[in-house]
Design a protein around this motif. Sequence first.
Motif, mmCIF file in Angstrom:
data_model
loop_
_atom_site.group_PDB
_atom_site.id
_atom_site.type_symbol
_atom_site.label_atom_id
_atom_site.label_comp_id
_atom_site.label_asym_id
_atom_site.label_seq_id
_atom_site.Cartn_x
_atom_site.Cartn_y
_atom_site.Cartn_z
ATOM 1 N N GLU A 75 0.838 -1.187 0.000
ATOM 2 C CA GLU A 75 0.000 0.000 0.000
ATOM 3 C C GLU A 75 0.876 1.241 0.000
ATOM 4 O OE1 GLU A 75 -2.182 -0.384 3.614
ATOM 5 O OE2 GLU A 75 -3.508 -1.918 2.812
ATOM 6 N N GLY A 76 0.384 2.307 -0.555
ATOM 7 C CA GLY A 76 1.087 3.583 -0.485
ATOM 8 C C GLY A 76 2.311 3.646 -1.373
ATOM 9 N N THR A 77 3.069 4.702 -1.203
ATOM 10 C CA THR A 77 4.274 4.949 -1.991
ATOM 11 C C THR A 77 5.470 4.358 -1.275
ATOM 12 O OG1 THR A 77 3.333 7.039 -2.748
ATOM 13 C CG2 THR A 77 5.716 6.768 -2.997
ATOM 14 N N PRO A 78 6.238 3.509 -1.965
ATOM 15 C CA PRO A 78 7.420 2.950 -1.300
ATOM 16 C C PRO A 78 8.441 4.035 -0.980
ATOM 17 C CG PRO A 78 7.332 2.246 -3.603
ATOM 18 C CD PRO A 78 6.095 3.047 -3.329
ATOM 19 N N ARG A 79 9.067 3.921 0.174
ATOM 20 C CA ARG A 79 10.081 4.865 0.624
ATOM 21 C C ARG A 79 11.417 4.138 0.685
ATOM 22 N NH1 ARG A 79 7.564 9.288 -0.312
ATOM 23 N NH2 ARG A 79 9.556 10.137 0.326
ATOM 24 N N TRP A 80 12.491 4.847 0.389
ATOM 25 C CA TRP A 80 13.837 4.299 0.509
ATOM 26 C C TRP A 80 14.802 5.454 0.669
ATOM 27 C CZ3 TRP A 80 11.096 4.176 -4.051
ATOM 28 C CH2 TRP A 80 11.580 4.986 -5.071
ATOM 29 N N ILE A 81 16.070 5.131 0.931
ATOM 30 C CA ILE A 81 17.080 6.164 1.116
ATOM 31 C C ILE A 81 18.371 5.710 0.463
ATOM 32 C CG2 ILE A 81 17.992 5.363 3.335
ATOM 33 C CD1 ILE A 81 17.224 8.891 3.357
ATOM 34 N N SER A 82 19.144 6.670 0.004
ATOM 35 C CA SER A 82 20.438 6.390 -0.602
ATOM 36 C C SER A 82 21.431 5.965 0.479
ATOM 37 C CB SER A 82 20.948 7.648 -1.309
ATOM 38 O OG SER A 82 22.280 7.468 -1.722
ATOM 39 N N ALA A 83 22.310 5.039 0.138
ATOM 40 C CA ALA A 83 23.316 4.542 1.078
ATOM 41 C C ALA A 83 24.221 5.650 1.591
ATOM 42 C CB ALA A 83 24.145 3.435 0.423
ATOM 43 N N ASP A 84 24.403 6.712 0.803
ATOM 44 C CA ASP A 84 25.298 7.788 1.242
ATOM 45 C C ASP A 84 24.574 8.933 1.960
ATOM 46 O OD1 ASP A 84 24.041 8.912 -0.952
ATOM 47 O OD2 ASP A 84 25.874 9.328 -2.058
ATOM 48 N N ALA A 85 23.277 8.768 2.214
ATOM 49 C CA ALA A 85 22.531 9.783 2.972
ATOM 50 C C ALA A 85 23.055 9.833 4.399
ATOM 51 C CB ALA A 85 21.043 9.442 2.972
ATOM 52 N N ASP A 86 23.050 11.033 4.986
ATOM 53 C CA ASP A 86 23.539 11.144 6.360
ATOM 54 C C ASP A 86 22.419 10.819 7.359
ATOM 55 O OD1 ASP A 86 21.941 13.461 6.806
ATOM 56 O OD2 ASP A 86 23.587 14.798 6.296
ATOM 57 N N THR A 87 22.801 10.742 8.607
ATOM 58 C CA THR A 87 21.879 10.367 9.674
ATOM 59 C C THR A 87 20.647 11.257 9.709
ATOM 60 O OG1 THR A 87 23.747 9.611 10.988
ATOM 61 C CG2 THR A 87 21.710 9.968 12.166
ATOM 62 N N GLU A 88 20.836 12.551 9.543
ATOM 63 C CA GLU A 88 19.701 13.474 9.581
ATOM 64 C C GLU A 88 18.691 13.168 8.476
ATOM 65 O OE1 GLU A 88 18.961 15.585 12.010
ATOM 66 O OE2 GLU A 88 20.757 14.796 12.992
ATOM 67 N N GLU A 89 19.189 12.834 7.283
ATOM 68 C CA GLU A 89 18.287 12.485 6.178
ATOM 69 C C GLU A 89 17.524 11.201 6.483
ATOM 70 O OE1 GLU A 89 20.017 13.263 2.006
ATOM 71 O OE2 GLU A 89 21.778 13.141 3.329
ATOM 72 N N VAL A 90 18.207 10.225 7.043
ATOM 73 C CA VAL A 90 17.565 8.958 7.408
ATOM 74 C C VAL A 90 16.447 9.216 8.405
ATOM 75 C CG1 VAL A 90 17.887 6.748 8.586
ATOM 76 C CG2 VAL A 90 19.603 7.535 6.932
ATOM 77 N N LEU A 91 16.778 9.918 9.472
ATOM 78 C CA LEU A 91 15.780 10.188 10.518
ATOM 79 C C LEU A 91 14.625 11.018 9.988
ATOM 80 C CD1 LEU A 91 18.088 10.870 13.572
ATOM 81 C CD2 LEU A 91 16.914 8.751 12.943
#
Length: 140
Positions: A75-91
């Motif tokens: 359901e919904g839009t899948p979310r993901w993050i780039s491996a080089d994203a920093d902690t703030e982006e992840v959170l």
Amino acid sequence: MTTAADMMSQGAQCIPMTETLDRAAQLMRELKVGALPVCDADERMQGIVTDRDIVVKCVAAGHDPSRVTCGDLCEGTPRWISADADTEEVLSEMETHQIRRLPVIDGNKNLVGMISEADVARTLDDDQVAEFVERVYAGS
């Protein structure tokens, strides 16, 4: 700088949209995980299926997990993050979308890992974890 690659658990594995939920549960048991990214035939992420999804949305609803597919539960839009994203982006991604598991992709858009609440707790200091928990669970 701590990155998503530093935080993640490696070895995440996609399950095809066409695979049944009983097979997803078996794979979760084999991998010792509680969630699997769900991918289409082109290996593009379509969502995530969790052990809780299988129990609540399939079994408890009276459906047969050998007849319901992973794609049926996405359901919904899948979310993901780039491996080089920093902690703030992840959170920020996890907090903004109130999600507890975040797939991590590399520069070629391949799944390389998954960040869970346990990974966040292991990586961050107590104050950051407390703030994360408050924001992710607010309103849930």
